[in-house]
Every structure is written in structure tokens, then in C-alpha cells.
Design a protein around this motif. Structure first.
Motif, short mmCIF file in Angstrom:
data_model
loop_
_atom_site.label_atom_id
_atom_site.label_comp_id
_atom_site.label_asym_id
_atom_site.label_seq_id
_atom_site.Cartn_x
_atom_site.Cartn_y
_atom_site.Cartn_z
N ALA A 52 0.83 -1.21 0.00
CA ALA A 52 0.00 0.00 0.00
C ALA A 52 0.86 1.26 0.00
N PHE B 78 0.75 3.87 -3.06
CA PHE B 78 0.35 5.24 -2.74
C PHE B 78 1.47 6.23 -3.04
N VAL C 141 1.67 6.82 -6.72
CA VAL C 141 0.57 7.67 -7.20
C VAL C 141 0.87 9.13 -6.91
#
Length: 178
Positions: free
Chosen positions: A24, A28, A31
Motif C-alpha cells: 500500500a 500510494f 501515485v
């Protein structure tokens, strides 16, 4: 012995948490970097994919131990103890054959994966797909032992209820304490 196995599975659960958290964070972070700064980290993209593979296959072993896989419990619940035992034996035999085929396929694929490297990190692909050995042996051992116990008539009523999906959290805690 049982306590050691409990610690092993607690360790596997902790590893699953670490893999999921790292995955994660990497996704993240990429992104944010991609849309905020028009850049990215290639290593994190590749590692996130590999962590997902490991997460899935390690999670399969953990969920099998907890009887948490999908099943046709609504059908099995309608049977009495003998019918449930028969269903358990049949499903365990099928699962055992599938794990044997999975192990064999991983074994046959291993030399091919050992000759290839990942595009970004450069590690051998057998480190990624070799997790099939862990999954097939882990589930195969658990189902094989349960199958032997079922054929020997040593399956408890609580195990049959759990197989039929009638297990409560209190029962899980009691079974683990025994």
C-alpha cells in the motif's frame, strides 16, 4: 508442538500485514509521485506486484488453516455427521490432488523461472513464483493430515461443525487453547 505451529502461523499473519502495508505504501507513494511530481519509482511498481503474489499465496495457507476458504456450507450443513465426514473426505482428496498438481507444475516451471530475471530489480523469477512450493506443501500437509485423521475416524464433532460453517469465535478460541 501445537504452540510452535501457532507461533508459525502468527508469524505468517504478521508477514501478511507487513507485505500488505509495504504494498500500500509503495503504490500510494507512486501515485503521489506520478500525479504530483510527474515521476515514479520503478522498483516500487515491480515490488508491489511481487508482494501481491506472495500475499495471495501465503494468505491461502493461513486461510486454509482457519477453514476460511469459500465452501458450499449451506449444502454441508444439511447433512448429519456421516454426510459431513464424507463431504470432508471427498473435498480433502480433491484439494490434495490439486496441491500435488500445483507442486508438480511449480517444479516443472522452476528451471524456466530460474533462467529469467525480473525487468527492473533483476532478481530471478523463481524467487517470485517459487512461492507455489510453500503453498502447495503447506496446504498439502494440512489437508493430508486431516484426510488421514478422517479416514482413521479421528475427526472430532467440532471439526465437522467447523467444516460445515457452524463454528463460532468462542469455539475457535477453545480449539486453539487445547
Amino acid at each position: 508442538m501445537s504452540r510452535g505451529i501457532d507461533y508459525l502461523f502468527k508469524g505468517l499473519e504478521a508477514l501478511l500485514v507487513v507485505l500488505l502495508a509495504a504494498m500500500a505504501i509503495m503504490v500510494f507513494g507512486n501515485v503521489v509521485l506520478r500525479y504530483g511530481f510527474n515521476s515514479g519509482i520503478l522498483v516500487s511498481e515491480e515490488l508491489a506486484r511481487y508482494f501481491f503474489v506472495w500475499l495471495t499465496f501465503i494468505g491461502a495457507v493461513v486461510t486454509f488453516r482457519e477453514n476460511a476458504h469459500l465452501g458450499v456450507e449451506t449444502l454441508v450443513q444439511r447433512f448429519g455427521p456421516r454426510g459431513r465426514l464424507l463431504c470432508m473426505i471427498l473435498s480433502d482428496a480433491i484439494i490434495f490432488m490439486c496441491m500435488a498438481a500445483f507442486f508438480w507444475g511449480t517444479w516443472k516451471q522452476y528451471p524456466i523461472n530460474a533462467s529469467m530475471t525480473s525487468p527492473v530489480i533483476g532478481i530471478r523469477m523463481n524467487w517470485i513464483y517459487g512461492i507455489g512450493f510453500f503453498t502447495s506443501v503447506g496446504i498439502g500437509l494440512m489437508v493430508g493430515l486431516r484426510l488421514v485423521r478422517a479416514l482413521a475416524g479421528r475427526i472430532t464433532e467440532a471439526e465437522l461443525r467447523a467444516f460445515a460453517g457452524e463454528r463460532t469465535e468462542a469455539a475457535v478460541v477453545r480449539e486453539r487453547a487445547e
